[in-house]
Design a protein around this motif. Structure first.
Motif, mmCIF file in Angstrom:
data_model
loop_
_atom_site.group_PDB
_atom_site.id
_atom_site.type_symbol
_atom_site.label_atom_id
_atom_site.label_comp_id
_atom_site.label_asym_id
_atom_site.label_seq_id
_atom_site.Cartn_x
_atom_site.Cartn_y
_atom_site.Cartn_z
ATOM 1 N N CYS A 1 4.166 1.669 3.581
ATOM 2 C CA CYS A 1 3.262 2.002 4.701
ATOM 3 C C CYS A 1 3.366 0.955 5.803
ATOM 4 N N MET A 2 3.484 -0.296 5.414
ATOM 5 C CA MET A 2 3.606 -1.364 6.406
ATOM 6 C C MET A 2 4.913 -1.237 7.188
ATOM 7 N N LEU A 3 5.974 -0.758 6.551
ATOM 8 C CA LEU A 3 7.255 -0.598 7.251
ATOM 9 C C LEU A 3 7.176 0.416 8.387
ATOM 10 N N VAL A 4 6.258 1.362 8.279
ATOM 11 C CA VAL A 4 6.119 2.367 9.342
ATOM 12 C C VAL A 4 4.840 2.153 10.160
ATOM 13 N N GLY A 5 4.371 0.912 10.188
ATOM 14 C CA GLY A 5 3.299 0.537 11.093
ATOM 15 C C GLY A 5 1.906 0.439 10.528
ATOM 16 N N GLY A 6 1.731 0.701 9.239
ATOM 17 C CA GLY A 6 0.400 0.601 8.641
ATOM 18 C C GLY A 6 0.053 -0.827 8.261
ATOM 19 N N GLU A 7 -1.185 -1.022 7.906
ATOM 20 C CA GLU A 7 -1.670 -2.322 7.433
ATOM 21 C C GLU A 7 -1.775 -2.283 5.915
ATOM 22 N N SER A 8 -1.614 -3.441 5.293
ATOM 23 C CA SER A 8 -1.776 -3.519 3.842
ATOM 24 C C SER A 8 -3.234 -3.312 3.473
ATOM 25 N N VAL A 9 -3.464 -2.620 2.363
ATOM 26 C CA VAL A 9 -4.829 -2.453 1.873
ATOM 27 C C VAL A 9 -5.129 -3.394 0.712
#
Length: 170
Positions: free
Chosen positions: A63-71
């Motif tokens: 998810c982080m690779l496509v712009g998300g933040e870690s949860v």
């Protein structure tokens, strides 16, 4: 270079395979005794309590690779990240319910993120230097995270169950 239609179809195939792996992981782990999920029978180091958290973390990184933040917080990463050492202390890990919820939530989250992601983003260079040699583009790394990584660990967990003397059914 793939056309957007071809890229979307390819992504749908990858996500379908990923969903099958996550379903099999759930079917394998759900009936297992939570209290025993950190045992390491006959040298089977990567037990379910570590593996489920590790796979959730891998998908979070996707998810982080496509712009998300870690949860996940740093503790989760230290406990389940690549290079971490699984322990036999069950109290070191979340419950089976929490681990399965995290795995399933990250799987869904990455699927949604990829559906909204532009095909050109997947062709961008992989920002993770240590993985760039094997997976030069983000899309290549994500395919690994969605398919090879879960199926590799599914195999390990199947072996772990057999080492525990338990029948494996999917």
């Amino acid at each position: 270079m793939n056309s957007p239609t071809t890229a979307a179809a390819s992504l749908a195939f990858v996500l379908h395979d990923h969903a099958l792996m996550i379903n099999r992981l759930n079917k394998l782990v759900t009936p297992l005794d939570d209290a025993r999920l950190a045992e390491q029978p006959h040298g089977q180091v990567n037990h379910p309590a570590w593996t489920l958290g590790h796979l959730a973390l891998v998908l979070d990184h996707g998810c982080m690779l496509v712009g998300g933040e870690s949860v996940f917080d740093a503790t989760w990463g230290a406990r389940h990240g690549g290079g971490s050492q699984p322990t036999t202390n069950r109290a070191d890990y979340p419950t089976k319910a929490v681990l399965l919820e995290a795995l399933n939530a990250q799987s869904q989250r990455l699927g949604v993120a990829l559906a909204a992601c532009a095909a050109t983003a997947l062709e961008s260079p992989n920002p993770i230097e240590r993985a760039r040699g094997r997976f030069p583009a983000i899309g290549e790394f994500l395919v690994h995270m969605l398919t090879s990584e879960p199926s590799y660990h599914l195999g390990q967990l199947t072996g772990w169950c057999r080492a525990m003397g338990w029948t494996v059914k999917f």
